[in-house]
Design an enzyme around this catalytic site. Structure first.
Site, mmCIF file in Angstrom:
data_model
loop_
_atom_site.group_PDB
_atom_site.id
_atom_site.type_symbol
_atom_site.label_atom_id
_atom_site.label_comp_id
_atom_site.label_asym_id
_atom_site.label_seq_id
_atom_site.Cartn_x
_atom_site.Cartn_y
_atom_site.Cartn_z
ATOM 1 N N ASN A 42 38.391 45.570 49.149
ATOM 2 C CA ASN A 42 37.113 44.953 48.807
ATOM 3 C C ASN A 42 36.457 44.244 49.985
ATOM 4 O OD1 ASN A 42 39.614 43.494 47.898
ATOM 5 N ND2 ASN A 42 38.201 41.776 48.024
ATOM 6 N N CYS A 73 36.295 36.053 45.422
ATOM 7 C CA CYS A 73 37.405 35.247 44.915
ATOM 8 C C CYS A 73 38.033 34.378 45.996
ATOM 9 C CB CYS A 73 38.473 36.140 44.284
ATOM 10 S SG CYS A 73 37.839 37.006 42.850
HETATM 11 N N1 PMP Z 1 40.277 43.764 42.560
HETATM 12 C C1 PMP Z 1 39.318 43.955 43.471
HETATM 13 C C2 PMP Z 1 39.560 44.940 44.581
HETATM 14 C C3 PMP Z 1 38.113 43.265 43.392
HETATM 15 O O1 PMP Z 1 37.157 43.476 44.299
HETATM 16 C C4 PMP Z 1 37.925 42.342 42.328
HETATM 17 C C5 PMP Z 1 36.646 41.534 42.211
HETATM 18 N N2 PMP Z 1 36.473 40.617 43.285
HETATM 19 C C6 PMP Z 1 38.958 42.173 41.394
HETATM 20 C C7 PMP Z 1 40.116 42.900 41.547
HETATM 21 C C8 PMP Z 1 38.833 41.214 40.237
HETATM 22 O O2 PMP Z 1 37.973 41.710 39.256
HETATM 23 P P1 PMP Z 1 37.349 40.769 38.127
HETATM 24 O O3 PMP Z 1 36.186 40.086 38.747
HETATM 25 O O4 PMP Z 1 36.964 41.707 37.036
HETATM 26 O O5 PMP Z 1 38.418 39.827 37.686
#
Ligand code: PMP
Length: 385
Positions: A151, A325
C-alpha cells in the site's frame, strides 16, 4: 481539492449509495430472525455472498465468504484465527517486513502469546522474492502471509508463484493474501490460485467503509475472534449490517467487472505522473520491478514527508505520506526502512494514488502543483529536520 490519496479510500459509487439507502429503508429485519422480515434480509445477505464470490472468481464449492468490518478485521481473523485453530502443534508464521499494520501487529501480538514469526526482508525495490519466503519455512510453519500489492510503494508481490511453490514444498502450510490494494486493479482468479485466505475491503473500491470480507477456502479451520451468535458461518458473531454489505457487494462486482479497463486507464495516468516525477532532480522515484497501476511513490530526501504533503495540500492536492493507518506517527516508514532506505529517505516518502474519477487534466494539474512544490521547497532541502 484533488484527491490523489485513493489508496487510503475512494469516493463511494452513486449506485452503491442508492442501493444502501434502498436496503436500509426496505429491509430493516435482522437476518437471523426466522420470521419473514429476517428471511428477506437473509436472502439479500446470501445473494451478496454469491456476488462477492463471483467477483473474486471463487465458485461456492471452493470456499466461503465471511463478511467483516473491513480488511483490518479480515487480516486479524485470517492470521489469529488460523493459528489459534491449529491442532497439529504448528506455531510458526512466515510473513514480510512490509505488510500492512493489521497483518504486522497481528503477528506481533501472536509472538506475545508464544507463537514464532519470521519477517522476510524485501529486496531494495520493495518486492519480496519467492525464494526468501520459501527459505523461511520450517517444519512447524502453519501460515504464510504476503500481501498482493504494497500500500505504500505499489510493489506487486509474486503471490501466485509463492502459492504454487509453497504447496509443492508443504501442502499443510496455509497461504493468506491481503488483497486490499490489488483487488479491482490487478487480475485475480482465486479458483486457480493456491490462496487459502484472502482479505479485501469495500471502501478501497468505491464501497462503504466498515465492510470487508475474508475468503476462506474449503477445509481451512479458523477460530472466530468475536464469540456470540452463529452468524457468518460461525466465524464472526454479531448482527450483520445488511444494507452496507449489499452495497459493498455491488462495489466489489463493479470493481471486478471494470478491472481490465480500469487497469489500463490507471496505468496510462500513472505513466504521466511518473514522467513528471522523473523531471525533478530532487525527487527519487521508487521503482519496484512490478507496480500496481494506481500508486506512484517517491522520496524527497532532505525534506520530511509532512512538509511536502502540506505544501501540496496548499496547492489543493491531497497526497499521503505513509499508509493512512501509520500516518500519525513521526517515525520513519517501516516499509521503506525494510527496503534498506536510510532515515533521510525513509522519512521523506510521498505516495500519490489514482482512482476511477481522475482525468488526464487532473494529472496535468497535479504535475504543475508538484513542480511548484518542488521549486518552493528545494531551498529548504536538508534544513527542515
Ligand atoms: N491492508 C492494506 C494493504 C491496506 O491498504 C489497508 C487500508 N489502509 C488495510 C489492509 C486495512 O483495511 P481497512 O481500512 O478496511 O481496515
Amino acid at each position: 481539492m484533488f484527491n490523489f490519496d485513493q489508496a487510503a479510500s475512494t469516493p463511494v459509487h452513486p449506485d452503491v449509495i442508492r442501493t444502501i439507502a434502498e436496503v436500509m429503508q426496505a429491509r430493516s429485519g435482522n437476518p437471523s430472525s426466522i420470521h419473514r422480515g429476517g428471511r428477506d434480509a437473509a436472502v439479500l445477505l446470501e445473494r451478496s455472498r454469491e456476488v462477492c464470490a463471483a467477483a473474486l472468481g471463487a465458485p461456492p464449492e471452493d470456499g466461503r465468504i465471511v463478511f467483516t468490518s473491513g480488511a483490518t478485521e479480515s487480516n486479524n481473523l485470517a492470521i489469529k484465527g488460523a493459528l489459534l485453530g491449529r491442532t497439529d502443534g504448528r506455531r510458526h508464521i512466515v510473513t514480510t517486513m512490509i505488510e500492512h499494520s493489521s497483518v504486522y501487529e497481528s503477528c506481533r501480538q501472536l509472538e506475545d502469546f508464544g507463537f514464532e514469526v519470521t519477517y522476510v526482508r524485501p529486496r531494495t525495490d520493495g518486492t519480496v522474492s519467492p525464494e526468501s519466503v520459501l527459505g523461511a519455512l520450517r517444519g512447524d510453519t502453519a501460515l504464510v502471509s504476503v500481501m498482493h500489492v504494497n500500500n505504500e510503494t505499489g510493489a506487486v508481490q509474486p503471490v501466485g508463484e509463492i502459492g504454487r511453490r509453497l504447496k509443492e514444498a508443504d501442502a499443510r502450510v496455509l497461504l493468506h493474501v491481503d488483497g486490499v490494494q490489488g483487488f479491482g486493479r490487478l487480475p485475480l482468479d482465486l479458483a486457480r490460485s493456491r490462496i487459502d485466505l484472502y482479505s479485501v475491503s469495500a471502501h478501497k473500491v468505491r464501497g462503504p467503509k466498515g465492510v470487508g470480507l475474508l475468503f476462506v477456502r474449503r477445509g481451512v479451520r479458523l477460530i472466530p475472534l468475536l464469540s456470540g451468535g452463529s452468524q457468518e458461518h460461525g466465524l464472526r458473531a454479531g448482527t450483520e449490517n445488511t444494507a452496507a454489505i449489499v452495497g459493498a457487494a455491488k462495489a466489489f462486482r463493479l470493481a471486478a467487472e471494470g478491472r481490465p479497463e480500469r487497469g489500463r486507464r490507471l496505468g496510462e495516468l500513472r505513466a504521466l505522473v511518473v514522467s513528471e516525477v522523473r523531471r525533478h532532480e530532487g525527487l527519487k522515484l521508487t521503482e519496484p520491478a512490478e507496480t500496481a497501476p494506481h500508486i506512484v511513490h517517491f522520496t524527497f530526501p532532505g525534506l520530511k514527508s509532512e512538509v511536502v504533503l502540506h505544501t501540496l495540500e496548499e496547492l489543493n492536492m491531497l497526497v499521503s505520506a505513509q499508509s493512512a493507518c501509520a500516518a500519525k506517527t513521526e517515525k520513519p516508514s517501516r516499509v521503506l526502512t525494510a527496503m534498506g532506505m536510510d532515515r533521510e529517505h525513509a522519512t521523506s516518502g510521498i505516495r500519490i494514488s489514482l482512482g476511477d474519477l481522475h482525468t488526464e487534466e487532473d494529472v496535468r494539474l497535479l504535475s504543475e502543483a508538484l513542480g511548484r512544490a518542488v521549486s518552493r521547497l528545494a531551498p529548504f532541502e536538508g534544513r527542515k529536520r
